[in-house]
Scaffold this motif. Structure first.
Motif, PDB file in Angstrom:
ATOM      1  N   GLN A 196       2.167   1.628  12.752  1.00  0.00           N
ATOM      2  CA  GLN A 196       1.078   2.566  12.533  1.00  0.00           C
ATOM      3  C   GLN A 196       0.622   2.458  11.097  1.00  0.00           C
ATOM      4  OE1 GLN A 196       2.602   6.498  13.244  1.00  0.00           O
ATOM      5  NE2 GLN A 196       4.490   6.119  12.153  1.00  0.00           N
ATOM      6  N   ALA A 197      -0.693   2.673  10.883  1.00  0.00           N
ATOM      7  CA  ALA A 197      -1.246   2.603   9.540  1.00  0.00           C
ATOM      8  C   ALA A 197      -0.882   3.870   8.781  1.00  0.00           C
ATOM      9  CB  ALA A 197      -2.763   2.436   9.603  1.00  0.00           C
ATOM     10  N   THR A 198      -0.398   3.680   7.568  1.00  0.00           N
ATOM     11  CA  THR A 198      -0.028   4.831   6.751  1.00  0.00           C
ATOM     12  C   THR A 198      -0.151   4.465   5.288  1.00  0.00           C
ATOM     13  OG1 THR A 198       1.695   6.502   6.387  1.00  0.00           O
ATOM     14  CG2 THR A 198       2.416   4.229   6.649  1.00  0.00           C
ATOM     15  N   ARG A 199      -0.304   5.477   4.449  1.00  0.00           N
ATOM     16  CA  ARG A 199      -0.442   5.239   3.010  1.00  0.00           C
ATOM     17  C   ARG A 199       0.924   4.962   2.393  1.00  0.00           C
ATOM     18  NH1 ARG A 199      -4.010  10.047   0.584  1.00  0.00           N
ATOM     19  NH2 ARG A 199      -3.651   8.815  -1.308  1.00  0.00           N
ATOM     20  N   ILE A 200       0.918   4.134   1.357  1.00  0.00           N
ATOM     21  CA  ILE A 200       2.165   3.794   0.682  1.00  0.00           C
ATOM     22  C   ILE A 200       2.831   5.038   0.119  1.00  0.00           C
ATOM     23  CG2 ILE A 200       3.122   2.594  -1.338  1.00  0.00           C
ATOM     24  CD1 ILE A 200       1.205   0.307  -0.797  1.00  0.00           C
ATOM     25  N   VAL A 250       8.086  -6.069   2.830  1.00  0.00           N
ATOM     26  CA  VAL A 250       7.201  -7.237   2.728  1.00  0.00           C
ATOM     27  C   VAL A 250       5.746  -6.826   2.921  1.00  0.00           C
ATOM     28  CG1 VAL A 250       6.588  -9.434   3.797  1.00  0.00           C
ATOM     29  CG2 VAL A 250       8.989  -8.853   3.439  1.00  0.00           C
ATOM     30  N   ALA A 251       5.491  -5.872   3.828  1.00  0.00           N
ATOM     31  CA  ALA A 251       4.121  -5.420   4.073  1.00  0.00           C
ATOM     32  C   ALA A 251       3.518  -4.789   2.821  1.00  0.00           C
ATOM     33  CB  ALA A 251       4.099  -4.425   5.225  1.00  0.00           C
ATOM     34  N   ILE A 252       4.307  -3.997   2.102  1.00  0.00           N
ATOM     35  CA  ILE A 252       3.823  -3.385   0.855  1.00  0.00           C
ATOM     36  C   ILE A 252       3.537  -4.462  -0.178  1.00  0.00           C
ATOM     37  CG2 ILE A 252       4.505  -1.929  -1.082  1.00  0.00           C
ATOM     38  CD1 ILE A 252       5.951  -0.123   0.884  1.00  0.00           C
ATOM     39  N   GLN A 253       4.434  -5.441  -0.287  1.00  0.00           N
ATOM     40  CA  GLN A 253       4.224  -6.545  -1.224  1.00  0.00           C
ATOM     41  C   GLN A 253       2.908  -7.264  -0.932  1.00  0.00           C
ATOM     42  OE1 GLN A 253       7.262  -9.885  -2.335  1.00  0.00           O
ATOM     43  NE2 GLN A 253       6.061 -10.655  -0.615  1.00  0.00           N
ATOM     44  N   LYS A 254       2.668  -7.572   0.338  1.00  0.00           N
ATOM     45  CA  LYS A 254       1.462  -8.322   0.714  1.00  0.00           C
ATOM     46  C   LYS A 254       0.191  -7.534   0.443  1.00  0.00           C
ATOM     47  CE  LYS A 254       3.492 -11.325   4.255  1.00  0.00           C
ATOM     48  NZ  LYS A 254       3.509 -11.687   5.699  1.00  0.00           N
ATOM     49  N   VAL A 255       0.163  -6.252   0.817  1.00  0.00           N
ATOM     50  CA  VAL A 255      -1.071  -5.483   0.669  1.00  0.00           C
ATOM     51  C   VAL A 255      -1.407  -5.253  -0.803  1.00  0.00           C
ATOM     52  CG1 VAL A 255      -0.080  -3.138   0.719  1.00  0.00           C
ATOM     53  CG2 VAL A 255      -2.368  -3.545   1.653  1.00  0.00           C
ATOM     54  N   ILE A 256      -0.391  -5.085  -1.658  1.00  0.00           N
ATOM     55  CA  ILE A 256      -0.656  -4.903  -3.101  1.00  0.00           C
ATOM     56  C   ILE A 256      -1.144  -6.201  -3.717  1.00  0.00           C
ATOM     57  CG2 ILE A 256       0.393  -4.375  -5.333  1.00  0.00           C
ATOM     58  CD1 ILE A 256       2.265  -2.450  -3.885  1.00  0.00           C
ATOM     59  N   ASN A 257      -0.488  -7.312  -3.402  1.00  0.00           N
ATOM     60  CA  ASN A 257      -0.894  -8.606  -3.962  1.00  0.00           C
ATOM     61  C   ASN A 257      -2.280  -9.014  -3.471  1.00  0.00           C
ATOM     62  OD1 ASN A 257       1.487  -8.804  -5.381  1.00  0.00           O
ATOM     63  ND2 ASN A 257       2.509 -10.073  -3.857  1.00  0.00           N
ATOM     64  N   ASN A 285      -3.196   1.423   2.297  1.00  0.00           N
ATOM     65  CA  ASN A 285      -2.639   1.554   3.646  1.00  0.00           C
ATOM     66  C   ASN A 285      -1.871   0.307   4.039  1.00  0.00           C
ATOM     67  OD1 ASN A 285      -3.652   4.149   4.232  1.00  0.00           O
ATOM     68  ND2 ASN A 285      -5.628   3.309   4.835  1.00  0.00           N
ATOM     69  N   ILE A 286      -0.771   0.500   4.768  1.00  0.00           N
ATOM     70  CA  ILE A 286      -0.006  -0.616   5.306  1.00  0.00           C
ATOM     71  C   ILE A 286       0.241  -0.371   6.788  1.00  0.00           C
ATOM     72  CG2 ILE A 286       1.168  -1.044   3.108  1.00  0.00           C
ATOM     73  CD1 ILE A 286       3.709   0.179   4.481  1.00  0.00           C
ATOM     74  N   ASP A 287       0.554  -1.450   7.511  1.00  0.00           N
ATOM     75  CA  ASP A 287       1.003  -1.320   8.899  1.00  0.00           C
ATOM     76  C   ASP A 287       2.494  -1.026   8.866  1.00  0.00           C
ATOM     77  OD1 ASP A 287      -1.480  -1.784   9.997  1.00  0.00           O
ATOM     78  OD2 ASP A 287      -1.230  -3.956  10.000  1.00  0.00           O
TER      79      ASP A 287
END
Length: 348
Positions: free
Chosen positions: A15-19, A190-197, A234-236
């Motif tokens: 689900q999509a949610t904010r970091i 990993v999802a947080i890493q990808k969305v920030i980069n 937002n991340i998955d």
């Protein structure tokens, strides 16, 4: 009469949610502070003469006001010894007000109507960070009219704490920061890493482990601005499936799509056979719960359509068959041990 408390929450796999909802910034947190003091002005509901520390505290207070008094000569019941606790918010500044909790530690019957005397509040390092003082409220009554007080030996002083010493956190000159996930998960890290980069088009984020992501301040950004942007991304988010059981209250919390494999269960005088079929059978004496769930009351069999054999459906079936909450909890625990349930089961 049997009472069943069944809570079923939809926990989707992604689900999509904010970091900001799934990760904290390391170092940005509340701190616990504590103090000891007296509450005065009670209506003969304070500590009695058996609370020696209260009498000694009263004598010490009077002595500081140039009144020499022997503790054994103090007979007042209008005073209570209390512990004062509070949370010291991050970046709190001198003069900021906050709420404090006041709890009796003697044999006082009620703190209603009392006033907390000036209380130094200390951190774990022994330093004084705040002072607290003010009238206490205990939150009214449990019932209307002359009902019992809600919890008369614990009260609040709203806005009664004042910050005296600040905790220095110089974020403006920091070049790095760290995010800590609220629960360990490799995919989420990993999802947080990808969305920030992806946002900054450079490797400013590094997933160190399933819970930790280090951040490097990009050019032309202040740390405060950078963290504000990071927290709003937002991340998955991958939500781990689990079943929560509270044995004290008989509460079961589970995802509606937690799968259960076919199994035969015996608990006390209840024997249940769970069958998964392509087309749900409806034998004589059965109860149709819905199009994918049928309960055979004569043989204590539960028929489910393939792909719909879930904890939610099994719990509904056990309730219909007359299982008590305690029996249902034992059955779920046994199903987990037998491998019929693959997700984690947590007892609280």
């Amino acid at each position: 009469m049997r009472i069943f408390i069944l809570l079923f929450c939809v926990l989707t796999l992604s689900q999509a949610t904010r970091i900001s909802e799934v990760a904290n910034i390391v170092g940005v947190r509340d701190n616990q502070i504590i103090g000891y003091s007296l509450v005065v002005g009670l209506k003969k509901t304070g500590d009695g003469t058996t609370s020696k520390f209260t009498l000694q505290s009263i004598a010490n207070m009077l002595k500081a006001m140039n009144i020499d008094m022997n503790p054994v000569d103090i007979k007042s019941k209008n005073v209570a010894a209390v512990v004062v606790t509070a949370k010291f918010a991050p970046f709190a500044r001198q003069g900021d007000a906050f709420d404090v909790t006041v709890s009796s530690i003697g044999d006082a019957k009620s703190l209603e109507g009392g006033t907390l005397l000036m209380t130094p509040l200390k951190g774990v390092d022994g330093k004084i960070y705040a002072l607290a003082q003010g009238p206490i409220t205990i939150g009214g009554k449990n019932e209307r009219g002359s009902g019992a007080e809600s919890h008369p030996t614990v009260g609040m002083v709203y806005g009664g704490g004042l910050v005296e010493r600040e905790i220095n956190q110089d974020m403006a000159h920091q070049q790095t920061a760290t995010l800590s996930l609220k629960s360990s998960n490799f995919a989420n890290s990993v999802a947080i890493q990808k969305v920030i980069n992806t946002k900054y088009r450079s490797n400013v984020a590094t997933a160190v482990d399933p819970r930790t992501i280090t951040l490097q301040l990009p050019q032309n950004k202040s740390m405060v601005e950078f963290l504000a942007e990071v927290q709003s991304l937002n991340i998955d988010y991958e939500q781990d499936q689990k079943i929560i059981i509270n044995e004290r209250t008989g509460t079961i919390v589970a995802g509606v799509d937690v799968e259960v494999k076919p199994v035969v269960i015996t608990q006390g005088d209840i024997t249940v056979k769970i069958l998964s079929q392509n087309s749900v059978a409806q034998p004589a004496g059965s109860v149709v719960m819905d199009k994918s769930l049928v309960i055979g009351l004569n043989e204590n069999e539960v028929y489910t359509e393939k792909g719909t054999t879930t904890v939610a459906n099994i719990a509904r079936s056990l309730q219909k068959l007359g299982a008590s909450p305690k029996e249902m909890i034992s059955i779920l625990q046994a199903m987990k041990s037998a491998g019929a349930i693959s997700v984690d089961l947590e007892v609280i």
